[in-house]
Write an enzyme that holds these catalytic residues in place. Structure first.
Site, PDB file in Angstrom:
ATOM      1  N   GLY A 154    -140.232 -60.034 -16.468  1.00  0.00           N
ATOM      2  CA  GLY A 154    -139.031 -59.760 -15.686  1.00  0.00           C
ATOM      3  C   GLY A 154    -138.753 -58.274 -15.657  1.00  0.00           C
ATOM      4  O   GLY A 154    -139.655 -57.452 -15.771  1.00  0.00           O
ATOM      5  N   CYS A 155    -137.500 -57.919 -15.512  1.00  0.00           N
ATOM      6  CA  CYS A 155    -137.064 -56.521 -15.450  1.00  0.00           C
ATOM      7  C   CYS A 155    -137.653 -55.735 -16.619  1.00  0.00           C
ATOM      8  O   CYS A 155    -137.464 -56.091 -17.781  1.00  0.00           O
ATOM      9  CB  CYS A 155    -135.542 -56.469 -15.480  1.00  0.00           C
ATOM     10  SG  CYS A 155    -134.862 -54.815 -15.586  1.00  0.00           S
TER      11      CYS A 155
END
Length: 164
Positions: free
Chosen positions: A17-18
């Site tokens: 993810g991020c």
């Protein structure tokens, strides 16, 4: 501290993810010498953040980790990777949606490939997850370092983690 380019170090690359929170967490891990945010796993050379977010580059936001295997094992890094995100989600983590936020392990050796496959099998066999593990396990390709404003983002901005 060992120089990050020393022959006594190894590289691991994870997409969870991020990348801001993932980089920060790995950077704080004893035995990790460096963690860099970037892009990998796609087909566009030298992508920018805007390219990865808004164009079909195929890249994931990822973190390249340089570590001292005498102080932290690859298996320990796999466990931390598990704790940093939901490996059962496809092309998303929390509020972040898109293939750039996919869960992936980019392996740098046959040993890492085998360890990652065993990790995934153990998780699937554990019966503790609501869905099968969606994490891709693929050989590492070119890693493109993200723009400087993404590096050590939390240290620079004082903001908290994305979705961790």
């Amino acid at each position: 501290m060992t120089d990050a380019s020393s022959p006594d170090t190894e590289t691991a690359t994870f997409a969870a993810g991020c990348f801001w929170g993932v980089e920060d967490a790995f950077r704080k891990t004893p035995g990790v010498l460096d963690a860099v945010s970037g892009y990998t796993g796609g087909h566009t050379e030298n992508p920018s953040y805007e390219d990865v977010c808004y164009r079909d580059t195929g890249h994931a936001e990822a973190v390249e980790v340089t570590f001292d295997p005498s102080k932290v094992s690859y298996e320990q890094l796999l466990q931390q990777f598990r704790e940093l995100h939901d490996p059962t989600q496809v092309n998303r983590q929390g509020p972040d949606v898109g293939s750039q936020y996919r869960s992936a392990i980019f392996t740098h050796s046959p040993e890492q490939q085998a360890a990652a496959e065993a990790w995934k099998q153990r998780l699937n066999d554990s019966g503790t997850l609501p869905r099968p593990v969606a994490t891709q396990i693929v050989p590492a390709e070119t890693f493109y370092r993200a723009e400087e404003y993404h590096q050590r983002y939390f240290e620079k901005t004082g903001r908290g983690a994305c979705h961790l």
